[in-house]
Design an enzyme around this catalytic site. Structure first.
Site, PDB file in Angstrom:
ATOM      1  N   GLY A  98       0.866  -1.173   0.000  1.00 22.94           N
ATOM      2  CA  GLY A  98       0.000   0.000   0.000  1.00 22.94           C
ATOM      3  C   GLY A  98       0.902   1.221   0.000  1.00 22.94           C
ATOM      4  O   GLY A  98       2.111   1.099   0.191  1.00 22.94           O
ATOM      5  N   GLY A 113       7.558   6.948   6.323  1.00 27.44           N
ATOM      6  CA  GLY A 113       6.637   7.712   5.477  1.00 27.44           C
ATOM      7  C   GLY A 113       7.285   8.880   4.752  1.00 27.44           C
ATOM      8  O   GLY A 113       6.607   9.664   4.101  1.00 27.44           O
ATOM      9  N   ASP A 160       3.994  -4.296  -8.265  1.00 25.20           N
ATOM     10  CA  ASP A 160       3.375  -3.070  -7.730  1.00 25.20           C
ATOM     11  C   ASP A 160       3.891  -1.836  -8.458  1.00 25.20           C
ATOM     12  O   ASP A 160       3.377  -0.738  -8.233  1.00 25.20           O
ATOM     13  CB  ASP A 160       3.618  -2.940  -6.221  1.00 25.20           C
ATOM     14  CG  ASP A 160       5.083  -3.103  -5.851  1.00 25.20           C
ATOM     15  OD1 ASP A 160       5.673  -4.129  -6.228  1.00 25.20           O
ATOM     16  OD2 ASP A 160       5.640  -2.204  -5.201  1.00 25.20           O
ATOM     17  N   ASN A 161       4.878  -2.024  -9.320  1.00 23.91           N
ATOM     18  CA  ASN A 161       5.408  -0.896 -10.089  1.00 23.91           C
ATOM     19  C   ASN A 161       5.048  -1.012 -11.564  1.00 23.91           C
ATOM     20  O   ASN A 161       5.727  -0.456 -12.426  1.00 23.91           O
ATOM     21  CB  ASN A 161       6.923  -0.810  -9.922  1.00 23.91           C
ATOM     22  CG  ASN A 161       7.319  -0.432  -8.496  1.00 23.91           C
ATOM     23  OD1 ASN A 161       6.555   0.234  -7.797  1.00 23.91           O
ATOM     24  ND2 ASN A 161       8.491  -0.852  -8.073  1.00 23.91           N
TER      25      ASN A 161
HETATM   26  P1  AMP Z   1       9.028   1.270  -3.818  1.00 21.69           P
HETATM   27  O1  AMP Z   1      10.318   0.527  -3.730  1.00 21.69           O
HETATM   28  O2  AMP Z   1       9.195   2.776  -3.842  1.00 21.69           O
HETATM   29  O3  AMP Z   1       8.140   0.764  -4.901  1.00 21.69           O
HETATM   30  O4  AMP Z   1       8.286   1.025  -2.437  1.00 21.69           O
HETATM   31  C1  AMP Z   1       7.769  -0.220  -2.081  1.00 21.69           C
HETATM   32  C2  AMP Z   1       6.789  -0.047  -0.952  1.00 21.69           C
HETATM   33  O5  AMP Z   1       7.442   0.459   0.223  1.00 21.69           O
HETATM   34  C3  AMP Z   1       5.659   0.933  -1.268  1.00 21.69           C
HETATM   35  O6  AMP Z   1       4.493   0.394  -0.725  1.00 21.69           O
HETATM   36  C4  AMP Z   1       6.091   2.184  -0.547  1.00 21.69           C
HETATM   37  O7  AMP Z   1       4.983   2.986  -0.189  1.00 21.69           O
HETATM   38  C5  AMP Z   1       6.806   1.641   0.687  1.00 21.69           C
HETATM   39  N1  AMP Z   1       7.811   2.574   1.207  1.00 21.69           N
HETATM   40  C6  AMP Z   1       8.978   2.956   0.615  1.00 21.69           C
HETATM   41  N2  AMP Z   1       9.660   3.827   1.397  1.00 21.69           N
HETATM   42  C7  AMP Z   1       8.911   4.015   2.515  1.00 21.69           C
HETATM   43  C8  AMP Z   1       9.058   4.799   3.724  1.00 21.69           C
HETATM   44  N3  AMP Z   1      10.125   5.577   3.902  1.00 21.69           N
HETATM   45  N4  AMP Z   1       8.077   4.727   4.638  1.00 21.69           N
HETATM   46  C9  AMP Z   1       6.996   3.949   4.450  1.00 21.69           C
HETATM   47  N5  AMP Z   1       6.805   3.191   3.359  1.00 21.69           N
HETATM   48  C10 AMP Z   1       7.731   3.218   2.399  1.00 21.69           C
HETATM   49 MG    MG Z   2       6.586   1.529  -5.947  1.00 30.60          MG
END
Ligand code: AMP
Ligand code: MG
Length: 500
Positions: free
Chosen positions: A101, A137, A263-264
């Site tokens: 999420g 976050g 998810d991407n």
């Molecule tokens: P991503 O690698 O950017 O596709 O992130 C994968 C998942 O990790 C997604 O659900 C992001 O919302 C979550 N996420 C990445 N960085 C953070 C963070 N600093 N705090 C909370 N959730 C994160």
């Molecule tokens: Mg992502």
């Protein structure tokens, strides 16, 4: 912490700035999202605003003071009609299934542009959400500027992509391996519906939810499919075709996405998630930049196969909607996946015909292209500059011209294009090639230099010059020549990092 109430004057200005929200996603069952506001930002400041994108979106930001823009793009003041939410989704990350999420993002809403396009306006780095798990976050300035410049470069390169409207710093320090300036990116997307959204719906074990998501996605992106005999299969087909086109476009410009988790992968066919992505310099099919991609799962040359793998996961979620009999549904899905292979091959070969200026279609076009790539790999030729030189009758890398096999390849290419040995491409072919082969990409070493200056010395000059240079990637301009230079030798083994 609740956001400070804006002055009514500020709110009026933002009301007049052209946001027109009409959000449909939150009509889905409430398991698909959670309402919640962006976090408090102690001292938001504008770093960059994309004025030409704002204009395209019908936003009038000129009348806003810089502090008001900072309050807007940090989520401290919400435009009228915005009811922020974070989306639920799941995903296969490096092959393993996880419930996810938006852990650090808030969608402000769906904005209608003057031409009637519907786009998500999302803040990324805007604080914790119910999906944050252990995360803070937050996002930091370097990676948000990186997403800004690379996504804007991709848009100018004619690669489907989410866009970047603004980057602001929050005034908070964010702890990574050291304290770094916190930042928020405003992302604009056709939508944030992903294969992972369908995986989430399928995991709910509530068939009604999956059907509702299907209807929502079809309605949002491909309304003409609502009348298809099987909207689920029709949706899979169109998403698969867009993926084939997208991956071919990435490979045309030498882009390695780096984190092709499900998810991407958007249903719209836009590139999303500029985490560990980077552009290849010297050509090598096995190129990987991401420090955590140890097995080379998301290597440059592997991207078509990973797209297929991701589409298989998408097909699995749709099985109950494809046929009541599971075995029949599986047989249909397998047949569609085989079809994807054909679409992917065709998209790749056609892309290479553009790069090489090949008229019509011939059986052995694919091998003409792969044989050139092999020679380029042997000689570590610069991907961008080699193709640009072929299209511009310019100087080729000397190693390539000295390679055994080069003369023979060149003769084959000339013959295929029906011109005399050694002749340059004619005007029409050259024009086509110049629109397929960029002169300017955001070179990794230039991106790093620009981010270092911005983060370490608060000097935005190099960043702004790079953003300006990548706006016109297919034009040759003498003053932009420095942006065409391959990296210095000291810049080998470039690595990128996820989750920053
Ligand atoms: P991503 O690698 O950017 O596709 O992130 C994968 C998942 O990790 C997604 O659900 C992001 O919302 C979550 N996420 C990445 N960085 C953070 C963070 N600093 N705090 C909370 N959730 C994160
Ligand atoms: Mg992502």
């Amino acid at each position: 912490m609740p956001n400070e109430r804006p002055s009514s004057e500020e709110q009026d200005l933002i009301t007049g700035s052209g946001f027109r929200f009409d959000t449909q996603y939150t009509q889905l069952p409430s398991v698909f999202y959670r309402l919640g506001d962006p976090s408090h930002a102690p001292q938001p400041k504008v770093v960059v605003v994309n004025d030409s994108l704002a204009q395209e979106l019908g936003l009038r930001l000129e009348s806003l003071a810089s502090e008001t823009k900072a309050a807007l793009f940090s989520g401290q003041i919400l435009p009228n009609g915005s009811i922020p939410f974070s989306q639920a989704y799941a995903g296969h990350q490096f092959g393993g299934f996880t419930m996810l999420g938006d852990g650090r993002a808030h969608v402000l809403g769906e904005h209608l542009t003057p031409t009637g396009r519907r786009v998500d306006i999302q803040l990324k780095g805007s604080g914790r959400t119910p999906y944050s798990r252990g995360g803070d976050g937050r996002a930091t300035l370097g990676p948000m500027l990186r997403e800004y410049v690379i996504s804007e470069a991709m848009a100018a390169l004619n690669v489907p992509t989410t866009r970047s409207l603004a980057v602001v710093t929050t005034g908070a320090r964010v702890l990574r391996d050291q304290p770094l300036p916190g930042a928020i990116l405003t992302r604009v997307a056709a939508s944030h519906i992903r294969i992972g959204t369908f995986e989430f719906a399928a995991a709910l074990d509530e068939p009604k939810h999956l059907r509702q998501l299907l209807n929502h996605a079809v309605d949002r992106h491909y309304p003409e499919l609502a009348r298809a005999s099987s909207p689920a299969l029709a949706l899979w087909d169109v998403v698969a075709k867009r993926q084939a086109a997208l991956v071919a476009a990435w490979m045309r410009v030498g882009f390695v996405h780096g984190v092709m988790n499900t998810d991407n992968v958007t249903l719209s066919g836009e590139t999303i998630d500029y985490g560990p992505c980077a552009f290849i310099d010297s050509y090598a099919a096995a190129t990987v930049f991401s420090s955590i991609d140890e097995g080379g799962r998301y290597a440059f040359g592997n991207q078509p196969w990973i797209a297929r793998w991701n589409l298989a996961r998408f097909a699995e979620t749709l099985l109950p909607l494809i046929d009541d009999s599971r075995s029949r549904a599986v047989a249909i899905a397998e047949e569609r996946l085989a079809q994807f292979q054909t679409w992917m091959n065709e998209a790749w070969t056609e892309m290479m015909r553009d790069k090489l200026g090949l008229p019509g279609q011939r059986e052995d076009d694919r091998s003409l292209a792969t044989d050139l790539l092999e020679l380029m790999e042997e000689t570590s030729a610069d991907y961008t500059n080699t193709f640009r030189a072929l299209s511009a009758a310019a100087v080729l890398p000397p190693e390539l011209e000295r390679a055994r096999g080069w003369e023979a390849w060149r003769a084959r290419w000339d013959a295929r294009c029906e011109r005399a040995r050694g002749d340059e491409p004619g005007a029409a072919a050259r024009d086509r090639m110049r629109h397929a082969n960029p002169a300017i990409i955001p070179r990794n070493y230039l991106v790093e230099e620009a981010l270092d200056a911005a983060v370490e010395s608060a000097d935005l000059g190099p960043f702004q010059r790079l953003v300006a240079a990548v706006q016109t990637p297919y034009e040759e301009q003498p003053d932009l020549a420095p942006f065409q230079a391959p990296p210095p030798d000291s810049f080998r083994n470039y690595q990128t990092f996820c989750g920053t």
